[in-house]
Each structure stands twice: as C-alpha cells, then as structure tokens.
Enzyme design. Structure first.
Site, PDB file in Angstrom:
ATOM      1  N   GLU A  48      -1.754  -4.300   1.659  1.00 38.52           N
ATOM      2  CA  GLU A  48      -1.825  -2.835   1.699  1.00 38.52           C
ATOM      3  C   GLU A  48      -1.907  -2.241   0.300  1.00 38.52           C
ATOM      4  O   GLU A  48      -2.673  -1.304   0.054  1.00 38.52           O
ATOM      5  CB  GLU A  48      -0.587  -2.244   2.406  1.00 38.52           C
ATOM      6  CG  GLU A  48      -0.407  -2.717   3.820  1.00 38.52           C
ATOM      7  CD  GLU A  48       0.513  -3.920   3.959  1.00 38.52           C
ATOM      8  OE1 GLU A  48       1.237  -3.990   4.967  1.00 38.52           O
ATOM      9  OE2 GLU A  48       0.511  -4.797   3.062  1.00 38.52           O
ATOM     10  N   CYS A  79       5.395  -1.154   1.056  1.00 42.29           N
ATOM     11  CA  CYS A  79       4.064  -0.690   1.440  1.00 42.29           C
ATOM     12  C   CYS A  79       4.135   0.650   2.167  1.00 42.29           C
ATOM     13  O   CYS A  79       3.268   1.498   1.971  1.00 42.29           O
ATOM     14  CB  CYS A  79       3.364  -1.751   2.276  1.00 42.29           C
ATOM     15  SG  CYS A  79       2.977  -3.239   1.310  1.00 42.29           S
TER      16      CYS A  79
END
Length: 143
Positions: A48, A79
C-alpha cells in the site's frame, strides 16, 4: 484486483509476503506496489505504501482524493494511517487480517469518528485467491 493479485505474485517471487496494491483514479491505475520490506530493508515498504508513493509522484500531489485503493490483504495500522493522510476515498481489499487488520478486523481505523477523513471500505473481492496465495507462501516458508 486482478492486477493487485499479479503484483502479490511478484512479491512472492521475490520471497516477500505476497501482497499487491493498485490505486485507481477515473478507471486508470496511477500507482502500484507490492511488498518489499525484506528486500529493501525498509519496514515501511508495504504494498500500500509503495502504491501511495507512486500515485503521489504521478499526480504530483501528496493527497489522492477520489481514488480507490485495491489491495490483496486488509491494511495494517501503518498503511491505514497512510490511507487516511493521503485522503484515499475508497478501499477494496481481498482477504481479512484478523490479527493486524486496521479496516475492521483487528482495528477500525479507517472509520474512526475522531478522525476528519473516513474511507469507504469493501472487502471480499477475490478473497479466496488472495488467501490461497498467502497460505501457500507461509506453508512453503514453514517447510
């Protein structure tokens, strides 16, 4: 999500945990990434984060409004924080992560009422394929 799965397979080929991510704006991929913390010696090099970095560079903006992040595994706390700070509008993830997932499984950071940005979340898209890839990876590592 199919492209994210292909990126997860790329991570697996590099002996990384098989997670892949893509960021889409107006039906166009503007960022992609796969797990690389081991090979890069960087604990923040999750799929991510790699996708967010690439999308920010491409859009020349640290904010990614009106975008959708597709990822093969539920994002962790780090994330999730990056998703909030980059103002991603929507998250679609495949497999849940009951221990460290921060999009509703272990924690629900993305829709915390104390934060000024909330992320629309959807899960289960190609979950079985993603889960199978992860199971195979960890089974092989244990052997």
């Amino acid at each position: 999500m199919h492209h994210a799965l292909a990126l997860a397979e790329k991570a697996q080929q590099q002996d990384e945990v098989p997670v892949g991510a893509v960021i889409v704006l107006n039906n166009t991929i503007i960022g992609e990434g796969w797990n690389q913390p081991i090979s890069s010696n960087d604990a923040t090099a999750h799929a991510e984060i790699q996708a967010i970095r690439a999308a920010c560079l491409k859009s020349n903006n640290y904010r990614l409004p009106n975008t959708t992040l597709y990822v093969t595994l539920e994002p962790c706390l780090m994330c999730a924080g990056a998703i909030i700070h980059s103002r991603i509008a929507r998250l679609v993830f495949a497999a849940k992560e009951p221990k460290t997932g921060a999009a509703g499984s272990g924690f629900d950071v993305l829709n915390n009422h104390r934060l000024n940005h909330h992320v629309e979340c959807e899960h289960g898209v190609l979950a079985e394929q993603s889960s199978q890839l992860l199971r195979q990876f960890f089974k092989a590592r244990r052997q």
